[in-house]
Design a protein around this motif. Structure first.
Motif, PDB file in Angstrom:
ATOM      1  N   GLN A 109      -7.473   3.562  -1.044  1.00 26.57           N
ATOM      2  CA  GLN A 109      -6.914   2.941  -2.247  1.00 26.57           C
ATOM      3  C   GLN A 109      -7.843   1.847  -2.772  1.00 26.57           C
ATOM      4  O   GLN A 109      -8.048   1.737  -3.982  1.00 26.57           O
ATOM      5  N   GLU A 110      -8.405   1.053  -1.891  1.00 23.79           N
ATOM      6  CA  GLU A 110      -9.333  -0.005  -2.306  1.00 23.79           C
ATOM      7  C   GLU A 110     -10.583   0.582  -2.968  1.00 23.79           C
ATOM      8  O   GLU A 110     -11.007   0.124  -4.026  1.00 23.79           O
TER       9      GLU A 110
ATOM     10  N   GLY B  11       0.887   3.353  -4.200  1.00 27.90           N
ATOM     11  CA  GLY B  11       0.128   2.331  -3.511  1.00 27.90           C
ATOM     12  C   GLY B  11      -0.001   1.000  -4.196  1.00 27.90           C
ATOM     13  O   GLY B  11       0.660   0.702  -5.190  1.00 27.90           O
ATOM     14  N   ARG B  12      -0.882   0.210  -3.631  1.00 26.80           N
ATOM     15  CA  ARG B  12      -1.081  -1.176  -4.028  1.00 26.80           C
ATOM     16  C   ARG B  12      -1.462  -1.331  -5.496  1.00 26.80           C
ATOM     17  O   ARG B  12      -1.046  -2.274  -6.169  1.00 26.80           O
TER      18      ARG B  12
ATOM     19  N   TYR C  80      -4.028   8.635   1.227  1.00 26.27           N
ATOM     20  CA  TYR C  80      -3.271   7.473   0.767  1.00 26.27           C
ATOM     21  C   TYR C  80      -3.552   6.217   1.590  1.00 26.27           C
ATOM     22  O   TYR C  80      -2.842   5.226   1.464  1.00 26.27           O
TER      23      TYR C  80
ATOM     24  N   TYR D  62       0.822  -1.212   0.000  1.00 31.54           N
ATOM     25  CA  TYR D  62       0.000   0.000   0.000  1.00 31.54           C
ATOM     26  C   TYR D  62       0.857   1.263   0.000  1.00 31.54           C
ATOM     27  O   TYR D  62       0.331   2.368  -0.130  1.00 31.54           O
ATOM     28  N   THR D  63       2.170   1.131   0.154  1.00 31.54           N
ATOM     29  CA  THR D  63       3.035   2.307   0.191  1.00 31.54           C
ATOM     30  C   THR D  63       4.036   2.354  -0.966  1.00 31.54           C
ATOM     31  O   THR D  63       4.955   3.176  -0.959  1.00 31.54           O
TER      32      THR D  63
ATOM     33  N   ALA E 108      -5.020   2.704   2.962  1.00 29.93           N
ATOM     34  CA  ALA E 108      -5.347   1.443   2.290  1.00 29.93           C
ATOM     35  C   ALA E 108      -6.828   1.384   1.944  1.00 29.93           C
ATOM     36  O   ALA E 108      -7.206   0.953   0.849  1.00 29.93           O
TER      37      ALA E 108
END
Length: 120
Positions: free
Chosen positions: A92-93, A74-75, A87, A65-66, A89
């Motif tokens: 991001q999802e 991210g991922r 930013y 994720y970073t 997780a």
């Protein structure tokens, strides 16, 4: 072109990623609350869609994720501008699901595109 920077600079590999949602690096750094939120975000995805999403995450960032690569983060190597400064997780999802739904319709379609172009 929206999403052009997604994974453009990633190295394509022929390695097969683990398909298990629980077999992911950096999962230990997530809190129980984050894991629950992410599970809720992905609850509507079929097993096949989750596997395709995981496949892309492995190739874009090795599940990190970073991970950083120029203007991508991210991922899922999302453009930083898409994340609007958040930013996390969880964000991001959410953003990755929205991006893929809007551009490809499904994660399996995004995976097919990635296989042909080595980015999505």
């Amino acid at each position: 072109m929206i999403g052009f920077g997604f994974g453009m600079a990633s190295n394509a590999t022929s390695h097969v990623a683990p398909q298990s949602e629980t077999t992911t690096a950096h999962a230990a750094t997530l809190t129980a609350s984050q894991k629950k939120q992410i599970a809720t975000i992905n609850a509507g995805l079929s097993k096949t869609q989750k596997a395709a999403k995981n496949w892309i995450a492995y190739r874009e960032s090795r599940y990190s994720y970073t991970a950083r690569n120029g203007n991508c983060y991210g991922r899922y190597q999302l453009l930083r501008s898409y994340l609007h400064g958040n930013y996390s997780a969880v964000n991001q999802e959410k953003v990755a699901n929205a991006y893929v739904a809007g551009r490809y319709g499904t994660w399996t379609n995004a995976k097919r595109f990635w296989q042909a172009h080595h980015w999505y």
